[in-house]
Design a protein around this motif. Structure first.
Motif, PDB file in Angstrom:
ATOM      1  N   ARG A  99     -48.213   8.107  69.832  1.00 43.57           N
ATOM      2  CA  ARG A  99     -48.771   9.190  69.029  1.00 43.57           C
ATOM      3  C   ARG A  99     -50.288   9.041  68.958  1.00 43.57           C
ATOM      4  NH1 ARG A  99     -45.303   8.218  63.714  1.00 43.57           N
ATOM      5  NH2 ARG A  99     -46.147   6.147  64.217  1.00 43.57           N
ATOM      6  N   VAL A 100     -50.972  10.134  68.614  1.00 46.80           N
ATOM      7  CA  VAL A 100     -52.428  10.126  68.526  1.00 46.80           C
ATOM      8  C   VAL A 100     -52.861  10.221  67.066  1.00 46.80           C
ATOM      9  CG1 VAL A 100     -52.743  11.095  70.832  1.00 46.80           C
ATOM     10  CG2 VAL A 100     -52.625  12.623  68.875  1.00 46.80           C
ATOM     11  N   LEU A 101     -53.998   9.607  66.763  1.00 44.89           N
ATOM     12  CA  LEU A 101     -54.538   9.633  65.410  1.00 44.89           C
ATOM     13  C   LEU A 101     -55.330  10.916  65.224  1.00 44.89           C
ATOM     14  CD1 LEU A 101     -56.188   6.691  63.557  1.00 44.89           C
ATOM     15  CD2 LEU A 101     -57.139   8.978  63.421  1.00 44.89           C
ATOM     16  N   LEU A 102     -54.935  11.707  64.232  1.00 43.94           N
ATOM     17  CA  LEU A 102     -55.644  12.936  63.896  1.00 43.94           C
ATOM     18  C   LEU A 102     -56.091  12.883  62.443  1.00 43.94           C
ATOM     19  CD1 LEU A 102     -53.421  15.678  65.581  1.00 43.94           C
ATOM     20  CD2 LEU A 102     -55.411  14.473  66.512  1.00 43.94           C
ATOM     21  N   CYS A 103     -57.194  13.556  62.156  1.00 39.72           N
ATOM     22  CA  CYS A 103     -57.791  13.568  60.823  1.00 39.72           C
ATOM     23  C   CYS A 103     -57.750  14.980  60.251  1.00 39.72           C
ATOM     24  CB  CYS A 103     -59.255  13.124  60.897  1.00 39.72           C
ATOM     25  SG  CYS A 103     -59.470  11.474  61.575  1.00 39.72           S
ATOM     26  N   GLU A 104     -57.558  15.047  58.932  1.00 38.75           N
ATOM     27  CA  GLU A 104     -57.551  16.321  58.234  1.00 38.75           C
ATOM     28  C   GLU A 104     -58.875  16.496  57.492  1.00 38.75           C
ATOM     29  OE1 GLU A 104     -54.767  18.764  55.062  1.00 38.75           O
ATOM     30  OE2 GLU A 104     -54.652  16.571  55.092  1.00 38.75           O
ATOM     31  N   LYS A 121     -62.137  22.447  56.520  1.00 37.62           N
ATOM     32  CA  LYS A 121     -61.522  23.465  57.364  1.00 37.62           C
ATOM     33  C   LYS A 121     -60.015  23.273  57.396  1.00 37.62           C
ATOM     34  CE  LYS A 121     -63.102  21.101  61.545  1.00 37.62           C
ATOM     35  NZ  LYS A 121     -63.754  21.305  62.828  1.00 37.62           N
ATOM     36  N   GLN A 122     -59.337  24.272  57.903  1.00 37.54           N
ATOM     37  CA  GLN A 122     -57.875  24.313  57.874  1.00 37.54           C
ATOM     38  C   GLN A 122     -57.207  23.523  59.002  1.00 37.54           C
ATOM     39  OE1 GLN A 122     -55.966  26.317  55.661  1.00 37.54           O
ATOM     40  NE2 GLN A 122     -57.784  26.794  54.490  1.00 37.54           N
ATOM     41  N   VAL A 123     -57.936  23.225  60.060  1.00 38.99           N
ATOM     42  CA  VAL A 123     -57.336  22.584  61.227  1.00 38.99           C
ATOM     43  C   VAL A 123     -57.718  21.109  61.313  1.00 38.99           C
ATOM     44  CG1 VAL A 123     -57.125  24.699  62.592  1.00 38.99           C
ATOM     45  CG2 VAL A 123     -59.256  23.391  62.672  1.00 38.99           C
ATOM     46  N   TRP A 124     -56.867  20.345  61.934  1.00 39.16           N
ATOM     47  CA  TRP A 124     -57.067  18.908  62.097  1.00 39.16           C
ATOM     48  C   TRP A 124     -57.927  18.642  63.322  1.00 39.16           C
ATOM     49  CZ3 TRP A 124     -53.673  14.827  59.777  1.00 39.16           C
ATOM     50  CH2 TRP A 124     -53.019  15.288  58.628  1.00 39.16           C
ATOM     51  N   GLU A 125     -58.492  17.441  63.392  1.00 38.02           N
ATOM     52  CA  GLU A 125     -59.376  17.045  64.488  1.00 38.02           C
ATOM     53  C   GLU A 125     -59.083  15.595  64.889  1.00 38.02           C
ATOM     54  OE1 GLU A 125     -61.580  18.979  65.981  1.00 38.02           O
ATOM     55  OE2 GLU A 125     -61.767  20.638  64.573  1.00 38.02           O
ATOM     56  N   ALA A 126     -59.530  15.220  66.066  1.00 34.24           N
ATOM     57  CA  ALA A 126     -59.568  13.811  66.453  1.00 34.24           C
ATOM     58  C   ALA A 126     -60.841  13.223  65.855  1.00 34.24           C
ATOM     59  CB  ALA A 126     -59.589  13.678  67.975  1.00 34.24           C
ATOM     60  N   PRO A 127     -60.882  11.931  65.601  1.00 39.54           N
ATOM     61  CA  PRO A 127     -62.120  11.341  65.075  1.00 39.54           C
ATOM     62  C   PRO A 127     -63.281  11.595  66.039  1.00 39.54           C
ATOM     63  CG  PRO A 127     -60.350   9.712  65.156  1.00 39.54           C
ATOM     64  CD  PRO A 127     -59.853  10.937  65.836  1.00 39.54           C
TER      65      PRO A 127
END
Length: 166
Positions: free
Chosen positions: A35-40, A44-50
């Protein structure tokens, strides 16, 4: 007699008139389950990668390391380049280049040490690629999916708007 490799090729004055592109850099971390690490983000409403914007006179790799330190509290030396994504102008933003570097597998003890800046990120989570597609903008989810595939195959992906080219 030459003073170095630049001698005799003219001045760089013409580069001041050339178009400039925005740049961003991200780091792809995985866990033992792939799995990949994603940040909230809080803003904003969408998640991102660091990751985040590359500052003036900063290399994309250095920006990736700085952003991971700022966002996760982790000191890392990003690994190899997994993907480069040219993003066309959209949503009032100019075109940009996004570089994704390999953060490798983050072991559970190291993941436990993650500290988020409360004013910027509200949470982080290990996500499957289908979860990434649910939480991220489609273009960014495609980028993360391609970067993960590149990490697994040893390739480097060239993307345009998140789509593999070539």
């Amino acid at each position: 007699m030459s003073d170095g490799p630049e001698q005799g090729i003219g001045t760089a004055e013409h580069t001041h008139r050339m178009p400039r592109k925005r740049a961003a850099a991200a780091v792809l971390f995985t866990d033992g389950a792939g799995r990949v690490l994603l940040c909230e983000p809080t803003y904003k409403q969408v998640w991102e990668a660091p990751g985040g914007a590359v500052e003036a006179d900063e290399s994309p790799r250095r920006a990736a390391a700085r952003e991971v330190d700022e966002e996760l509290g982790l000191a890392v030396a990003p690994g190899r380049l997994l993907a480069v994504d040219w993003v066309p102008p959209m949503g009032g933003r100019t075109e940009s280049m996004v570089y994704v570097f390999d953060g490798g597998r983050l072991d559970p003890a190291r993941a436990e040490s993650i500290r988020l800046p409360a004013d910027e990120l509200s949470s982080w989570e290990w996500c499957t690629i289908p979860q990434a597609h649910e939480r991220m903008r489609p273009l960014v989810a495609r980028r993360i999916e391609s970067a993960l595939a590149a990490a697994e195959t040893g390739a480097t992906a060239y993307l345009e708007a998140g789509y593999p080219v070539g």
